[in-house]
Scaffold this active site. Sequence first.
Site, short mmCIF file in Angstrom:
data_model
loop_
_atom_site.label_atom_id
_atom_site.label_comp_id
_atom_site.label_asym_id
_atom_site.label_seq_id
_atom_site.Cartn_x
_atom_site.Cartn_y
_atom_site.Cartn_z
N CYS A 1 -12.31 5.24 4.86
CA CYS A 1 -11.64 5.39 6.16
C CYS A 1 -10.20 5.84 6.02
CB CYS A 1 -11.69 4.08 6.94
SG CYS A 1 -13.35 3.48 7.32
N CYS B 1 0.85 -1.19 0.00
CA CYS B 1 0.00 0.00 0.00
C CYS B 1 0.88 1.24 0.00
CB CYS B 1 -0.94 0.01 1.21
SG CYS B 1 -2.04 1.45 1.25
N CYS C 1 -5.69 0.95 5.98
CA CYS C 1 -5.72 -0.46 5.62
C CYS C 1 -6.42 -1.23 6.74
CB CYS C 1 -4.31 -1.00 5.40
SG CYS C 1 -3.59 -0.51 3.81
N CYS D 1 -0.44 3.92 2.85
CA CYS D 1 -0.12 3.62 4.25
C CYS D 1 1.33 3.21 4.44
CB CYS D 1 -1.04 2.51 4.77
SG CYS D 1 -2.80 2.94 4.74
N HIS E 1 -7.09 -1.69 1.53
CA HIS E 1 -7.14 -0.27 1.87
C HIS E 1 -8.54 0.27 1.63
CE1 HIS E 1 -5.30 3.73 2.52
NE2 HIS E 1 -6.24 4.14 1.68
N CYS F 1 -16.23 0.56 8.69
CA CYS F 1 -15.63 -0.48 7.86
C CYS F 1 -15.87 -1.82 8.54
CB CYS F 1 -14.14 -0.21 7.70
SG CYS F 1 -13.58 -0.40 6.01
N CYS G 1 -19.56 -0.24 5.14
CA CYS G 1 -21.02 -0.24 5.23
C CYS G 1 -21.54 1.16 5.56
CB CYS G 1 -21.49 -1.23 6.29
SG CYS G 1 -23.29 -1.32 6.44
#
Length: 308
Positions: free
Chosen positions: A118, A101, A121, A104, A114, A135, A129
Amino acid sequence: MMVEVKRWMEQRMPSVTLSNPVEKVAYLTIFHILFVLFVWTYWKSIFTLPVQPGKKYHMSYADKERYENEERPEVQRQILAEIARKLPVYTRTGNGGIRFCDRCQLIKPDRCHHCTVCAICVLKMDHHCPWVNNCIGFSNYKFFLLFLAYSLLYCLYIAATVFKYFIKYWTGELTNGRSKFHVLFLLFVAVMFFVSLMFLFGYHCWLVSRNRSTLEAFSAPVFQNGPDKNGFNLGFVKNLQQVFGEEKKLWLLPVASSQGDGHFFPMRALCEAQNPLLANEEQWEDDGIDEEPHDSGEASSLAIERET
């Protein structure tokens, strides 16, 4: 005069409440049990923060400086390959590269993704949701499943208890117009949500039985020997235990009981047989274990996955 008015009202507007005290207690008890479990699981789904990868998956200051100062892609791949050899990571990108990533600055553990909402990761990420504004991943997937289950039962219970009054209105046994609207509205809403939740809960039950996340259902995880949609499928019982834990008394309660820490997940024996790296999990437990580097040809074939 008052007695006559009361008698006339009882005839014109029959009561739609329960008269049996035992029935009242039973209805209220079941209702409040389902309501408490519904609110409890909803609360846990919302306020349980998604877990991020541990520090050992992040690049050290020295590695990060060395990686950023290096302009040659093959040397960058070599740096990531050296870091990945010390970690229990077995999944790869679609072209066989290391899952890295760029935002991050970490090497992703298996089943980690990831989240752009938010901006972190998330371990064993399932999906983000909007209904719980959180998350859904390793830390709260069990709570989310229980929330769906108790929401389903809650709607079913309301629809079942209201249905008999709907029948009475339909047959003309009750004539109170205002109560009729409330009963019809409550039944319609309960049935509508029940049908919607039934399909969603059924889908996630299927995912649990196959040990897949929503992301993995759409895109199969890739191992060093290629994509395998059943790479983490250990059988129905073990798949269930991985989410709910081994203590069955905790399965129906929104308390943390999932197996592991979200960084490593057991894989099928077939994958272990095809890939020698998967056969020995213990070698990854200590960060200080040194290994002989693999062939330079293998290292150079590793690609970098950048999140965009």
